[in-house]
Design a protein around this motif. Structure first.
Motif, mmCIF file in Angstrom:
data_model
loop_
_atom_site.group_PDB
_atom_site.id
_atom_site.type_symbol
_atom_site.label_atom_id
_atom_site.label_comp_id
_atom_site.label_asym_id
_atom_site.label_seq_id
_atom_site.Cartn_x
_atom_site.Cartn_y
_atom_site.Cartn_z
ATOM 1 N N SER A 1 5.057 -35.392 -24.054
ATOM 2 C CA SER A 1 3.809 -35.229 -24.825
ATOM 3 C C SER A 1 2.888 -36.421 -24.587
ATOM 4 C CB SER A 1 4.091 -35.024 -26.314
ATOM 5 O OG SER A 1 4.760 -36.130 -26.872
ATOM 6 N N LYS A 2 3.479 -37.611 -24.476
ATOM 7 C CA LYS A 2 2.615 -38.784 -24.239
ATOM 8 C C LYS A 2 2.030 -38.752 -22.824
ATOM 9 C CE LYS A 2 3.470 -39.154 -28.044
ATOM 10 N NZ LYS A 2 4.384 -38.343 -28.851
ATOM 11 N N ALA A 3 2.779 -38.199 -21.870
ATOM 12 C CA ALA A 3 2.240 -38.072 -20.504
ATOM 13 C C ALA A 3 0.999 -37.176 -20.533
ATOM 14 C CB ALA A 3 3.302 -37.491 -19.577
ATOM 15 N N VAL B 1 -3.189 -23.385 -33.660
ATOM 16 C CA VAL B 1 -1.997 -24.171 -33.952
ATOM 17 C C VAL B 1 -1.661 -23.944 -35.417
ATOM 18 C CG1 VAL B 1 -1.009 -26.485 -34.020
ATOM 19 C CG2 VAL B 1 -2.754 -25.951 -32.301
ATOM 20 N N ILE B 2 -0.428 -23.558 -35.707
ATOM 21 C CA ILE B 2 -0.016 -23.476 -37.119
ATOM 22 C C ILE B 2 0.703 -24.782 -37.444
ATOM 23 C CG2 ILE B 2 1.192 -22.176 -38.900
ATOM 24 C CD1 ILE B 2 1.043 -19.700 -37.229
ATOM 25 N N GLY B 3 0.131 -25.539 -38.407
ATOM 26 C CA GLY B 3 0.725 -26.819 -38.791
ATOM 27 C C GLY B 3 -0.094 -27.993 -38.276
ATOM 28 N N ALA B 4 -0.746 -28.721 -39.203
ATOM 29 C CA ALA B 4 -1.505 -29.925 -38.805
ATOM 30 C C ALA B 4 -0.621 -31.146 -39.008
ATOM 31 C CB ALA B 4 -2.785 -30.038 -39.629
ATOM 32 N N GLY B 5 0.601 -31.084 -38.483
ATOM 33 C CA GLY B 5 1.499 -32.239 -38.532
ATOM 34 C C GLY B 5 1.396 -33.000 -37.231
ATOM 35 N N VAL B 6 2.454 -33.728 -36.930
ATOM 36 C CA VAL B 6 2.396 -34.620 -35.767
ATOM 37 C C VAL B 6 2.277 -33.834 -34.465
ATOM 38 C CG1 VAL B 6 3.361 -36.754 -34.914
ATOM 39 C CG2 VAL B 6 4.082 -35.930 -37.116
ATOM 40 N N ILE B 7 3.109 -32.808 -34.299
ATOM 41 C CA ILE B 7 3.073 -32.051 -33.037
ATOM 42 C C ILE B 7 1.761 -31.286 -32.921
ATOM 43 C CG2 ILE B 7 4.123 -30.134 -31.754
ATOM 44 C CD1 ILE B 7 6.830 -31.045 -32.789
ATOM 45 N N VAL C 1 5.500 -26.166 -37.297
ATOM 46 C CA VAL C 1 5.628 -26.261 -38.760
ATOM 47 C C VAL C 1 6.865 -27.063 -39.166
ATOM 48 C CG1 VAL C 1 4.347 -24.128 -39.215
ATOM 49 C CG2 VAL C 1 6.821 -24.017 -38.849
ATOM 50 N N GLY C 2 7.315 -27.916 -38.275
ATOM 51 C CA GLY C 2 8.463 -28.758 -38.586
ATOM 52 C C GLY C 2 9.675 -28.395 -37.755
ATOM 53 N N ARG C 3 10.710 -29.216 -37.881
ATOM 54 C CA ARG C 3 11.951 -29.000 -37.132
ATOM 55 C C ARG C 3 13.127 -29.010 -38.101
ATOM 56 N NH1 ARG C 3 11.451 -29.522 -31.743
ATOM 57 N NH2 ARG C 3 13.545 -30.353 -31.430
ATOM 58 N N PRO D 1 13.544 -39.673 -41.516
ATOM 59 C CA PRO D 1 12.484 -39.195 -40.618
ATOM 60 C C PRO D 1 13.029 -38.748 -39.264
ATOM 61 C CG PRO D 1 12.326 -41.588 -40.932
ATOM 62 C CD PRO D 1 13.381 -41.098 -41.868
ATOM 63 N N MET D 2 12.409 -37.715 -38.718
ATOM 64 C CA MET D 2 12.833 -37.216 -37.396
ATOM 65 C C MET D 2 12.063 -37.986 -36.337
ATOM 66 S SD MET D 2 13.222 -33.149 -37.903
ATOM 67 C CE MET D 2 14.724 -32.457 -38.551
ATOM 68 N N LEU D 3 12.501 -39.191 -36.088
ATOM 69 C CA LEU D 3 11.827 -40.060 -35.118
ATOM 70 C C LEU D 3 12.861 -40.607 -34.149
ATOM 71 C CD1 LEU D 3 9.520 -42.071 -37.561
ATOM 72 C CD2 LEU D 3 8.852 -40.204 -36.020
HETATM 73 P P1 NAD Z 1 5.506 -31.956 -39.292
HETATM 74 O O1 NAD Z 1 6.427 -31.938 -40.437
HETATM 75 O O2 NAD Z 1 4.942 -33.233 -38.809
HETATM 76 O O3 NAD Z 1 4.252 -31.017 -39.599
HETATM 77 C C1 NAD Z 1 4.376 -29.680 -39.941
HETATM 78 C C2 NAD Z 1 3.105 -29.258 -40.641
HETATM 79 O O4 NAD Z 1 3.121 -27.857 -40.750
HETATM 80 C C3 NAD Z 1 3.002 -29.825 -42.061
HETATM 81 O O5 NAD Z 1 1.725 -30.376 -42.244
HETATM 82 C C4 NAD Z 1 3.246 -28.607 -42.935
HETATM 83 O O6 NAD Z 1 2.564 -28.671 -44.160
HETATM 84 C C5 NAD Z 1 2.705 -27.508 -42.058
HETATM 85 N N1 NAD Z 1 3.255 -26.181 -42.326
HETATM 86 C C6 NAD Z 1 4.545 -25.847 -42.632
HETATM 87 N N2 NAD Z 1 4.671 -24.515 -42.765
HETATM 88 C C7 NAD Z 1 3.441 -23.983 -42.535
HETATM 89 C C8 NAD Z 1 2.938 -22.660 -42.510
HETATM 90 N N3 NAD Z 1 3.725 -21.600 -42.732
HETATM 91 N N4 NAD Z 1 1.622 -22.488 -42.236
HETATM 92 C C9 NAD Z 1 0.814 -23.557 -41.994
HETATM 93 N N5 NAD Z 1 1.248 -24.826 -42.004
HETATM 94 C C10 NAD Z 1 2.545 -25.039 -42.264
HETATM 95 O O7 NAD Z 1 6.291 -31.170 -38.137
HETATM 96 P P2 NAD Z 1 5.978 -31.026 -36.580
HETATM 97 O O8 NAD Z 1 4.571 -31.373 -36.259
HETATM 98 O O9 NAD Z 1 6.512 -29.699 -36.210
HETATM 99 O O10 NAD Z 1 6.915 -32.132 -35.965
HETATM 100 C C11 NAD Z 1 8.317 -32.124 -36.227
HETATM 101 C C12 NAD Z 1 8.834 -33.517 -36.283
HETATM 102 O O11 NAD Z 1 8.839 -34.092 -34.987
HETATM 103 C C13 NAD Z 1 7.975 -34.430 -37.132
HETATM 104 O O12 NAD Z 1 8.453 -34.450 -38.454
HETATM 105 C C14 NAD Z 1 8.130 -35.748 -36.514
HETATM 106 O O13 NAD Z 1 9.149 -36.446 -37.167
HETATM 107 C C15 NAD Z 1 8.570 -35.463 -35.082
HETATM 108 N N6 NAD Z 1 7.489 -35.839 -34.171
HETATM 109 C C16 NAD Z 1 7.099 -37.135 -34.140
HETATM 110 C C17 NAD Z 1 6.062 -37.512 -33.318
HETATM 111 C C18 NAD Z 1 5.618 -38.939 -33.319
HETATM 112 O O14 NAD Z 1 6.353 -39.773 -33.815
HETATM 113 N N7 NAD Z 1 4.448 -39.257 -32.796
HETATM 114 C C19 NAD Z 1 5.420 -36.575 -32.533
HETATM 115 C C20 NAD Z 1 5.827 -35.256 -32.616
HETATM 116 C C21 NAD Z 1 6.875 -34.904 -33.434
#
Ligand code: NAD
Ligand code: FAD
Length: 480
Positions: A59-61, A188-194, A283-285, A330-332
């Motif tokens: 991903s960083k590449a 994209v579903i999920g505004a998390g890290v990925i 949406v997470g792992r 944390p999943m890091l």
């Molecule tokens: P995440 O937990 O970071 O984000 C998931 C997002 O999806 C959350 O904001 C959550 O509220 C949302 N969500 C959940 N269910 C949903 C739904 N049904 N509809 C809409 N939104 C929904 O998870 P991720 O982005 O999948 O990443 C997984 C893990 O991988 C992270 O927890 C992180 O620890 C790790 N990761 C880390 C890095 C980094 O360190 N830079 C990069 C990528 C992944």
């Protein structure tokens, strides 16, 4: 089957957690085996786990390739650099990423060899009495016995029942790292890290990107001001982030190159459907434990499917440990690194330990987001008195010279003792800067310590210096 092969330590999983445990245990003179089931894109065994194959490194590449491309259109002009017809060759970009992955997964095999860790390639199951059976890729089975067994099975993407991964149109990180062309429209579903990192990659290369986040708050785990600044910058870049969006349906239609997916969601504007070429579900792992444990091992899973461990990563079953993404925390990758080393050292009779209070978080977007320690929100909830000092990158000569003035640094210190409780950053290069906060917190430093340490000029780190000075209203480069 012949007698089990005997080892001091058998590690299941050669991701960041597992390979650190294996190498450190071998360094400490233990006889170590490490088993991994994963295959690379070339169908050959690939060590290094999610991180090296389909996570951190690839991903960083792509983030770096796409950042270069984006800067051509958005930053170079200010430097007086012009060019004609910038194009992105997605195949070449993905090929570069694959080469980096191959280099690093191969690097783990070399490290195993150098440290005399015996690798096994196949799927491992823990049986009672620390016996581990491995189904190897050639169909044969081997049996190992460990005085200690370390479970480091990692995690898998969570799938939504109405948006099953097909590897092509509805994808997780694996698919989104390997698109063969820039999708015109990506949801994209999920505004998390990925979601933010991979959404940024394809946005920068020209995709229209819509991010659908279920929660009403953006990046709720981050400092609220950091999250607000980041959201503003991402929206400026054209990422369409919809908060409070509940997705209910994802329907694939069409064939071949004409495939598209209709995504239905409801937010404050009511129910809507958007049609896109690709859908990334992020949406997470969840902890990967399927098939890992045979009947009768005594190892317990919690309600989230994680392997239950104590603060030393011990499962409660004699000689069985678990680390990394398959346990709490944390999943890091770097959390897994530290747990792997700590467990290897505990097995060798040394005092292994992981400090969860100083694990840094980084999101590698533009601007980058990073933090360590407590947020203001958390301190308020905990009733801890605190004071803060902030400093904007717009007043940092180096950041402005780079053309990257967005963002700021915030130091949080205890109101009475001045001890650093948190460092929160959003801006250029903050993935590196955050470690100044990690160090300060590990050494139980104060904001005054940070303020009195000489920082080179002109560097981005001066933002930390001035933010630390601002805690006591004595920042030089801004009104206090
Ligand atoms: P995440 O937990 O970071 O984000 C998931 C997002 O999806 C959350 O904001 C959550 O509220 C949302 N969500 C959940 N269910 C949903 C739904 N049904 N509809 C809409 N939104 C929904 O998870 P991720 O982005 O999948 O990443 C997984 C893990 O991988 C992270 O927890 C992180 O620890 C790790 N990761 C880390 C890095 C980094 O360190 N830079 C990069 C990528 C992944
Ligand atoms: P994993 O890396 O998942 O490794 C587990 C290994 O065990 C796998 O190779 C698997 O094949 C193997 N395995 C599982 N079960 C068995 C079995 N029964 N038999 C044999 N082998 C088995 N984290 C960061 O810190 N920084 C980042 O920038 C970052 N970026 C990421 C980007 C993406 C797209 C993703 C998906 C994740 C990212 N992460 C990042 C998270 C990071 O990748 C994980 O936290 C890390 O890989 C977890 O390490 P682990 O060793 O616990 O598990």
């Amino acid at each position: 089957m012949s007698e089990p092969q005997q080892f001091d330590v058998v590690v299941i999983g050669a991701g960041p957690a597992g390979y650190h445990a294996a190498i450190r245990a071998a360094q400490l003179g233990l006889k170590v085996a490490c088993i991994d089931a994963a295959l690379g894109k070339d169908g050959k065994p690939a060590l290094g786990g999610t991180c090296l194959r389909v996570g951190c490194i690839p991903s960083k590449a792509l983030l770096d390739s796409s950042r270069q491309f984006w800067n051509m259109g958005h930053l170079f002009g200010d430097h007086g650099i012009s060019f004609k017809d910038a194009k992105i060759d997605v195949g070449a970009m993905v090929g570069r990423k694959d080469k980096i992955v191959k280099q690093f997964t191969g690097g783990i095999a070399m490290l195993f060899k150098a440290n005399k860790v015996t690798p096994f390639y196949g799927f491992a199951t823990l049986h009672p009495d620390r016996t581990v059976k491995v189904k190897q890729h050639d169909g044969s089975e081997v049996e190992l016995a460990g005085s200690n067994v370390i479970l480091a099975a990692g995690s898998d993407s969570i799938e939504l029942p109405f948006a099953k991964f097909d590897g092509e149109t509805i994808v997780d990180n694996v698919g989104a790292l390997d698109f063969t062309e820039v999708p015109k429209r990506l949801a994209v579903i999920g505004a998390g890290v990925i979601g933010l990192e991979l959404g940024s990659v394809w946005k920068r290369l020209g995709a229209e990107v819509t991010v659908l986040e279920a929660l009403p708050d953006f990046l709720a785990a981050a400092d609220a001001e950091v999250a607000k600044t980041a959201a503003k910058e991402f929206r400026k870049q054209g990422l369409d982030i919809k908060l409070g969006a509940k997705v209910s349906k994802a329907e694939v239609t069409g064939k071949g190159k004409k495939k598209e997916v209709a995504v239905t969601f409801a937010d404050k504007d009511g129910e809507q459907t958007i049609t896109v070429d690709k859908l990334l579900v992020a949406v997470g792992r969840r902890a990967a434990s399927k098939g890992l444990l045979a009947e009768g091992t005594g190892v317990k899973l919690n309600e989230r499917g994680q392997i239950e461990v104590d603060e030393h990563c011990h499962t409660g079953v004699d000689g069985v440990w678990a680390i990394g993404d398959c346990v709490r925390g944390p999943m890091l990758a770097h959390k897994g690194f530290e747990e792997g080393i700590a467990v290897a050292e505990l097995i060798a009779g040394l005092p292994g330990h992981v400090n969860f209070d100083t694990i840094p978080w980084v999101i590698y977007t533009e601007p980058e987001i990073a933090w360590v320690g407590r947020t203001e929100q958390q301190l308020k909830e905990e009733g801890v008195p605190y004071k803060t000092g902030s400093f904007p990158f717009a007043a940092i000569g180096r950041a402005v010279a780079m053309g990257e003035p967005a963002g700021f640094v915030k130091v949080i210190a205890h109101a009475e003792t001045d001890r650093v409780l948190g460092l929160h950053l959003v801006g250029v290069g903050v993935s590196e800067l955050v470690h100044e906060g990690v160090l300060a917190m590990e050494f139980k430093g104060s904001a005054d310590d940070l303020a009195r340490i000489c920082h080179a000029h002109p560097t981005l780190s001066e933002a930390i210096h001035d933010a630390a000075m601002a805690v006591d209203k004595r920042a030089i480069h801004k009104a206090n």
